[in-house]
Design a protein around this motif. Sequence first.
Motif, PDB file in Angstrom:
ATOM      1  N   ALA A 163       0.851  -1.185   0.000  1.00  0.00           N
ATOM      2  CA  ALA A 163       0.000   0.000   0.000  1.00  0.00           C
ATOM      3  C   ALA A 163       0.884   1.230   0.000  1.00  0.00           C
ATOM      4  N   SER A 164       0.382   2.294  -0.606  1.00  0.00           N
ATOM      5  CA  SER A 164       1.171   3.522  -0.704  1.00  0.00           C
ATOM      6  C   SER A 164       1.266   4.249   0.622  1.00  0.00           C
ATOM      7  N   ASP A 165       0.362   3.965   1.556  1.00  0.00           N
ATOM      8  CA  ASP A 165       0.425   4.576   2.891  1.00  0.00           C
ATOM      9  C   ASP A 165      -0.304   3.682   3.889  1.00  0.00           C
ATOM     10  N   GLU A 166      -0.140   3.987   5.164  1.00  0.00           N
ATOM     11  CA  GLU A 166      -0.685   3.136   6.215  1.00  0.00           C
ATOM     12  C   GLU A 166      -2.204   3.159   6.241  1.00  0.00           C
ATOM     13  N   HIS A 167      -2.824   4.332   6.005  1.00  0.00           N
ATOM     14  CA  HIS A 167      -4.286   4.402   5.991  1.00  0.00           C
ATOM     15  C   HIS A 167      -4.866   3.450   4.956  1.00  0.00           C
ATOM     16  N   THR A 168      -4.231   3.434   3.789  1.00  0.00           N
ATOM     17  CA  THR A 168      -4.713   2.560   2.722  1.00  0.00           C
ATOM     18  C   THR A 168      -4.511   1.100   3.084  1.00  0.00           C
ATOM     19  N   ARG A 169      -3.369   0.779   3.688  1.00  0.00           N
ATOM     20  CA  ARG A 169      -3.126  -0.603   4.108  1.00  0.00           C
ATOM     21  C   ARG A 169      -4.201  -1.068   5.091  1.00  0.00           C
ATOM     22  N   LEU A 170      -4.540  -0.212   6.042  1.00  0.00           N
ATOM     23  CA  LEU A 170      -5.548  -0.572   7.030  1.00  0.00           C
ATOM     24  C   LEU A 170      -6.926  -0.707   6.393  1.00  0.00           C
ATOM     25  N   LEU A 171      -7.228   0.168   5.438  1.00  0.00           N
ATOM     26  CA  LEU A 171      -8.521   0.073   4.748  1.00  0.00           C
ATOM     27  C   LEU A 171      -8.599  -1.215   3.943  1.00  0.00           C
TER      28      LEU A 171
ATOM     29  N   GLN B  18     -11.075  -8.250   5.774  1.00  0.00           N
ATOM     30  CA  GLN B  18     -11.688  -8.845   6.953  1.00  0.00           C
ATOM     31  C   GLN B  18     -13.208  -8.911   6.824  1.00  0.00           C
ATOM     32  N   HIS B  19     -13.796  -7.878   6.206  1.00  0.00           N
ATOM     33  CA  HIS B  19     -15.251  -7.850   6.047  1.00  0.00           C
ATOM     34  C   HIS B  19     -15.697  -8.437   4.712  1.00  0.00           C
ATOM     35  N   ASP B  20     -14.716  -8.870   3.903  1.00  0.00           N
ATOM     36  CA  ASP B  20     -15.007  -9.548   2.638  1.00  0.00           C
ATOM     37  C   ASP B  20     -15.932  -8.722   1.747  1.00  0.00           C
ATOM     38  N   GLN B  21     -15.628  -7.424   1.649  1.00  0.00           N
ATOM     39  CA  GLN B  21     -16.445  -6.578   0.797  1.00  0.00           C
ATOM     40  C   GLN B  21     -15.647  -5.384   0.295  1.00  0.00           C
ATOM     41  N   GLY B  22     -16.155  -4.773  -0.747  1.00  0.00           N
ATOM     42  CA  GLY B  22     -15.498  -3.623  -1.355  1.00  0.00           C
ATOM     43  C   GLY B  22     -15.243  -3.867  -2.832  1.00  0.00           C
ATOM     44  N   PRO B  23     -15.004  -2.814  -3.597  1.00  0.00           N
ATOM     45  CA  PRO B  23     -14.752  -2.960  -5.037  1.00  0.00           C
ATOM     46  C   PRO B  23     -13.580  -3.879  -5.344  1.00  0.00           C
TER      47      PRO B  23
ATOM     48  N   THR C 196     -17.568   1.246   2.778  1.00  0.00           N
ATOM     49  CA  THR C 196     -17.794   2.623   2.321  1.00  0.00           C
ATOM     50  C   THR C 196     -17.647   3.663   3.431  1.00  0.00           C
ATOM     51  N   PRO C 197     -18.308   3.514   4.581  1.00  0.00           N
ATOM     52  CA  PRO C 197     -18.127   4.529   5.621  1.00  0.00           C
ATOM     53  C   PRO C 197     -16.701   4.608   6.148  1.00  0.00           C
ATOM     54  N   ARG C 198     -16.003   3.462   6.170  1.00  0.00           N
ATOM     55  CA  ARG C 198     -14.616   3.477   6.638  1.00  0.00           C
ATOM     56  C   ARG C 198     -13.746   4.252   5.661  1.00  0.00           C
ATOM     57  N   ALA C 199     -13.978   4.044   4.359  1.00  0.00           N
ATOM     58  CA  ALA C 199     -13.225   4.785   3.347  1.00  0.00           C
ATOM     59  C   ALA C 199     -13.515   6.278   3.434  1.00  0.00           C
ATOM     60  N   ARG C 200     -14.771   6.623   3.668  1.00  0.00           N
ATOM     61  CA  ARG C 200     -15.136   8.037   3.770  1.00  0.00           C
ATOM     62  C   ARG C 200     -14.512   8.691   5.001  1.00  0.00           C
ATOM     63  N   GLU C 201     -14.416   7.940   6.098  1.00  0.00           N
ATOM     64  CA  GLU C 201     -13.771   8.465   7.309  1.00  0.00           C
ATOM     65  C   GLU C 201     -12.320   8.841   7.036  1.00  0.00           C
ATOM     66  N   ILE C 202     -11.645   8.051   6.230  1.00  0.00           N
ATOM     67  CA  ILE C 202     -10.247   8.325   5.896  1.00  0.00           C
ATOM     68  C   ILE C 202     -10.133   9.540   4.993  1.00  0.00           C
TER      69      ILE C 202
END
Length: 249
Positions: free
Chosen positions: A63-71, A77-82, A111-117
Amino acid sequence: MIGMAREQRLARVFVEIADSLIDDFDVLDLLQRLSARCVELLDVAAAGILLADARGELQVIAASDEHTRLLELFARQHDQGPCVESFRAGEPRTNIDLRRPEAAVAWPHFTPRAREIGFVATHAIPLRLRDRVVGALNLFHTSVHPLGDDDIALAQALADVATITILQQRTLEQSHVENAQLNSALTSRILVEQVKGVLTERWDTSVDEAFTAFRSYARAQHLRLTDLARSIVDGTFDTSVIPAPEARV
């Protein structure tokens, strides 16, 4: 001039990749650099790469940064996302507006986690070679900035390079496994033993406690013990970031 500068950067990226494709190259490092190059070349805010393990489960690899790695880890973990959907379908998912209600409906955790970042748009590109899909590349924007056809084609080209790199590495590992298995195990053990000694002295703790802290950090960061040990021994890793064992009473 802007187009020429981008073409020059792109040429340097492919030269950099080609120069890395040797028998002993570090695929993890290469993919980490590739995620950073995606940010530079595609004018996105962040990029991440997920790979399927032997069981077909996605794992965060770069990942290019830690926020992205965590997302990315959160998405796995939630088995979802594009990115998850792109991997399963083997097709790109581009110009997804995370502010739209349908995004929250499709991916209620992601989605809400990505928006929080701070991400408002995303794109997912499969890491695919013919009918084999090994992972996905995720790109993020912090402002609405649709990717055009040329940018999407470039993103797919970078994903294809990553795929070829990964498959080559797996082929090399498989072809050398019988001859190198014992030597690799011995070398790995020597590196880990050296690190145990270094951390034991640095923290003034027992060897078992030092190894437990080292192993916990490697697992938490999804690092191979051998790779982390090698970077500590050669002085390229700052061991101060590893949480020290709690002081004994």
